[in-house]
Design an enzyme around this catalytic site. Structure first.
Site, short mmCIF file in Angstrom:
data_model
loop_
_atom_site.label_atom_id
_atom_site.label_comp_id
_atom_site.label_asym_id
_atom_site.label_seq_id
_atom_site.Cartn_x
_atom_site.Cartn_y
_atom_site.Cartn_z
N SER A 167 47.89 98.44 35.76
CA SER A 167 48.86 99.03 34.84
C SER A 167 48.50 98.65 33.41
O SER A 167 47.66 97.78 33.18
CB SER A 167 50.25 98.52 35.16
N LYS A 168 49.15 99.32 32.49
CA LYS A 168 48.93 99.02 31.08
C LYS A 168 49.24 97.55 30.81
O LYS A 168 48.56 96.89 30.03
CB LYS A 168 49.84 99.91 30.24
#
Ligand code: GLU
Length: 505
Positions: free
Chosen positions: A261-262
């Site tokens: 994920s970011k």
């Protein structure tokens, strides 16, 4: 070669930065289309107005463009199946939802948000489906008269699919093989929302049909939605032209524990977006590969290898090679761990391979930002000398600024303790010799330096580092005589003098 005309689509929702996983979906779509003489379509799935983000569509287009993966059809280029934004195709969807209601495959549901919330509180893990649908307020549980009256009063309602009980939905995924779902575990998804907008489930099926999509590539996270989509293809009578499904494996965190994920990127210090993304609301900027100094060729090459290989040891592929060699059969079922060190390696390899003239525009941009003006021939020579040392194109300034500005600080820590008058004398002499020598080729400078060292009774090894520090400021850079050659005679001599002053201070 597939028998239908290959038509594939990348169908992002414009909700923010474009993640590595999304870019890999773009790439595989693109490779497959090009390989099969097909069409690659960009379709913007913007039916969820609550999640719509200003600027996100243009950003997606920019990311595709940066990578050279431009679609044949899309909102920005048009095409025979326009419009390519679902919000502009709103009229298309209701009729299919109504058709499903008429057929008995869908129903109107009038439950209010509050009623749904209460139900969720009452029943843990509540699913609006065969087990509970008759307890809710919908056109299956209410009488026809009640339904008609609610509809005529325009009472807000949605249309839900009626998922059958006790059935198995099976299909063959081109990566995962045979996949099946028990319909008892699938809920009655909303197809048309109260605002008349379709949900993703209805819109994706209708548009894949209308746009004659032959193969649907998407991330594995969409697999749980597949049974709903299959039912829709069947109920709408389109099963014969349903696309082949290609659910791509997830891109995993570096340790393999879950989807990348970011936040992992922020935590571990690497980008997960293709390009810098500025959140229009918070103004927060999330770093992208492009701005960090990745070459698009390297980024694309790295993406291709996230879950695919050609069965050999080859790792460096041009886009033309990827188009030739890509095959869905060789995409692995297992998630692909993202390894940032490997990503950097790809970039380094691509910088090494890229001709100096092609690197020049990137570097010229950097120099412009620094206010440095320099001749192209000089710049090209500087690039040639340092390109092997760059991990990112943006490292150029750090690695090569000394070619354009003389050092302001000197790393004297390793020079001063061993310094003596003999060395000062040597460099004074060296400066004089350099001023009058005929040739300024690197090899001749080196020979002069070495013979002068011998004459002075000093070890060359003890003089090279001080010479480097005088020219560069620190313990880095390419071969020191190549540096002197490119700097030129005069500049080299004056840097020796400045360096001697700094040491004497
Ligand atoms: N709109 C979906 C997304 O944002 C597309 C999924 C699909 O390709 O079916 O990823």
């Amino acid at each position: 070669m597939p028998s239908r005309k290959v038509r594939v689509r990348f169908a992002p929702s414009p909700t923010g930065g474009l993640h590595l996983g999304g870019m890999r979906t773009v790439l595989f779509n693109y490779l497959f289309a090009r390989q099969n003489g097909g069409d690659f379509i960009l379709r913007i799935e913007d039916t969820d107005q609550a999640r719509f983000v200003e600027g996100a569509e243009q950003y997606i287009i920019d990311c595709l463009n940066w990578c050279g993966l431009n679609p044949d059809e899309g909102p920005h280029v048009g095409g025979p199946f326009a419009p390519y934004r679902q919000s502009e195709r709103k009229e298309n969807y209701r009729k299919y939802a109504e058709q499903l209601v008429k057929q008995g495959n869908a129903y109107y549901a009038f439950d209010t948000t509050e009623e749904l919330e209460n139900k969720r509180k009452e029943i843990p893990n509540f699913q609006y489906g065969h087990a509970h649908r008759m307890e809710m307020r919908n056109s299956l549980s209410l009488s026809d008269d009640e339904v008609q009256s609610l509809l005529s009063q325009n009472v807000p309602h949605v249309i839900r699919i009626k998922v059958p009980e006790d059935e198995t939905i099976a299909f063959t995924d081109m990566i995962r093989g045979a996949v099946s779902f028990d319909t008892n575990l699938v809920d009655d998804k909303v197809l048309l929302k109260a605002d008349g907008m379709p949900t993703y489930h209805l819109a994706v099926v209708v548009d894949d049909y209308l746009m004659q999509i032959s193969h649907a590539f998407r991330g594995e996270e969409w697999l749980p939605s597949a049974p709903v989509h299959l039912l829709l293809w069947e109920y709408l009578g389109w099963k014969a032209v349903m696309p082949e499904w290609v659910h791509l494996p997830l891109i995993l965190k570096p340790d393999g524990n879950g989807k990348l994920s970011k936040r992992d990127g922020d935590r571990l210090g690497f980008p997960v977006f293709a390009m810098d993304w500025k959140d229009p609301k918070s103004g927060e900027i999330t770093k992208g590969f492009k701005e960090l100094g990745f070459l698009p060729e390297a980024f694309v090459n790295m993406l291709a290898l996230l879950g695919w290989n050609d069965g050999t040891e080859q790792e460096i592929f041009t886009i033309a090679e990827l188009i030739e060699k890509f095959s869905i059969e060789r995409v692995s079922k297992a998630g692909a761990k993202f390894d940032f060190e490997k990503a950097k390696w790809f970039n380094q390899e691509w910088i090494k391979r890229k001709p100096v003239s092609e690197l020049e525009p990137f570097v010229a941009d950097i120099l412009k930002q620094k206010g440095v003006e320099v001749e192209s021939s000089f710049l090209q020579k500087a690039i040639a000398l340092v390109k092997e040392r760059l991990v990112y194109v943006n490292d150029f300034w750090q690695q090569a600024s000394f070619f354009f500005v003389s050092p302001e600080q000197y790393d004297l820590g390793s020079v001063k303790p061993k310094w003596n008058d003999q060395k000062t004398e040597f460099f004074h002499l060296m400066g004089e010799v350099f001023k009058s020598t005929a040739s300024w080729e690197a090899i001749d400078i080196e020979l002069l330096f070495k013979s002068q060292a011998e004459t002075s009774g000093l070890k060359v090894g003890e003089l090279m580092l001080p010479f480097r520090i005088m020219l560069v400021g620190g313990k880095f850079g390419p071969h020191v005589f190549d540096i002197a050659h490119l700097l030129g005679r005069q500049e080299t001599v004056s840097r020796i003098e400045r360096g001697l002053n700094a040491i004497a201070e």
